[in-house]
Design a protein around this motif. Structure first.
Motif, short mmCIF file in Angstrom:
data_model
loop_
_atom_site.label_atom_id
_atom_site.label_comp_id
_atom_site.label_asym_id
_atom_site.label_seq_id
_atom_site.Cartn_x
_atom_site.Cartn_y
_atom_site.Cartn_z
N ILE A 4 42.04 -68.15 -21.06
CA ILE A 4 42.01 -67.60 -22.43
C ILE A 4 40.57 -67.33 -22.85
N SER A 5 40.27 -66.08 -23.16
CA SER A 5 38.92 -65.70 -23.58
C SER A 5 38.81 -65.51 -25.09
N ASP A 6 39.93 -65.34 -25.76
CA ASP A 6 39.93 -65.12 -27.21
C ASP A 6 39.97 -66.45 -27.95
N LEU A 7 39.07 -66.65 -28.89
CA LEU A 7 38.93 -67.93 -29.58
C LEU A 7 40.20 -68.31 -30.34
N LYS A 8 40.74 -67.42 -31.14
CA LYS A 8 41.93 -67.74 -31.94
C LYS A 8 43.10 -68.10 -31.04
N THR A 9 43.29 -67.34 -29.96
CA THR A 9 44.38 -67.63 -29.04
C THR A 9 44.20 -69.00 -28.41
N LYS B 235 28.85 -67.18 -25.93
CA LYS B 235 29.47 -65.90 -25.60
C LYS B 235 28.86 -64.80 -26.47
#
Length: 264
Positions: free
Chosen positions: A160-165, A196
């Motif tokens: 997972i690269s997306d913070l919220k996810t 990042k």
């Protein structure tokens, strides 16, 4: 202090660090502890947490087993243990490490902890084997987003690269596992921040805040851990120092340990 068996009468002799800053010279390499897995626990962390918040024969649940660091500490401290990991190769490795051990009070499982049904089934298998109703301590040492990818499983948090996810997924992992922790007992989150797109992402505080928003807990401690023996970051003349001076950032040498008390 009904949640540990420390002899408080001899408190001066106890090897328990109650300060909010832990400076560790180097990782413990004794016994089964081997630095063969990127991002594995510093053994001194689970050692301290387990001694502080459990008694002998209490059950510890590690949601991200990795190379088995917390299991080896439970072995030496005589605590029962359930470990979960999405990486079957690491489950097999840890089982092989325990082949010749006389310690049998453990149960480790290949498990996708984002899956509610699978997590419930695997934890209940461990509880049945160990003849327990619930855990007395839970340890969380998740991946730091996608900094190191551990498996190709799409449900692996390290994908997972997306913070919220990532935060939402971690909250889901907590929902799947904290239900198996006894009320008024403790859980610890060990997590670092990430860098990042040319800025610090305070992942640790996002996760701490998410836990407080989604679960009835008391935050009992925010511990900053610094280890001097980080490879590649040793000494003032190291390449990391040069790179930092040649830019505008500071070198990460710390992680956070958040200790919570469950109240539901």
């Amino acid at each position: 202090m009904t949640f540990n068996d420390l002899n408080i009468d001899n408190w001066k002799q106890l090897d328990i660090d109650v300060n909010s800053l832990w400076i560790i010279n180097e990782r413990d390499k004794s016994g089964k502890h081997k630095n063969i897995y990127h991002g594995n626990f510093i053994p001194q962390i689970p050692n301290q947490i387990i001694k502080r918040f459990t008694k002998e024969n209490d059950l510890v649940l590690d949601v991200f087993l990795g190379s088995g660091t917390s299991l080896y500490e439970c072995e030496s401290l005589n605590r029962k243990f359930i470990g979960l990991d999405i990486n079957q190769k690491m489950v097999d490795y840890v089982n092989s490490q325990m082949d010749n051990s006389t310690f049998k009070n453990f149960s480790i499982h290949n498990c996708d902890v984002t899956d509610e049904t699978q997590t419930k089934n695997e934890i209940e298998k461990g509880l049945l084997v160990l003849k327990e109703k619930n855990a007395k301590l839970i340890l969380f040492h998740p991946p730091y987003m996608d900094i190191v990818k551990f498996t190709d499983n799409p449900n692996d948090l390290s994908k997972i690269s997306d913070l919220k996810t990532f935060v939402d997924t971690f909250v889901n992992v907590c929902k799947n596992t904290l239900q198996h922790l006894a009320k008024n007992r403790y859980f610890a989150l060990v997590i670092g921040d990430v860098y990042k797109n040319s800025e610090v992402i305070p992942l640790s505080f996002y996760l701490m805040d998410a836990i407080k928003r989604n679960f009835k807990t008391k935050l009992k401690g925010i511990i900053v851990k610094n280890i001097e023996g980080n490879k590649g970051k040793l000494g003032k003349n190291g390449i990391w120092t040069y790179r930092a001076m040649n830019s505008d950032y500071y070198i990460f040498k710390h992680e956070y340990i958040f200790v919570f008390k469950k109240e539901f």
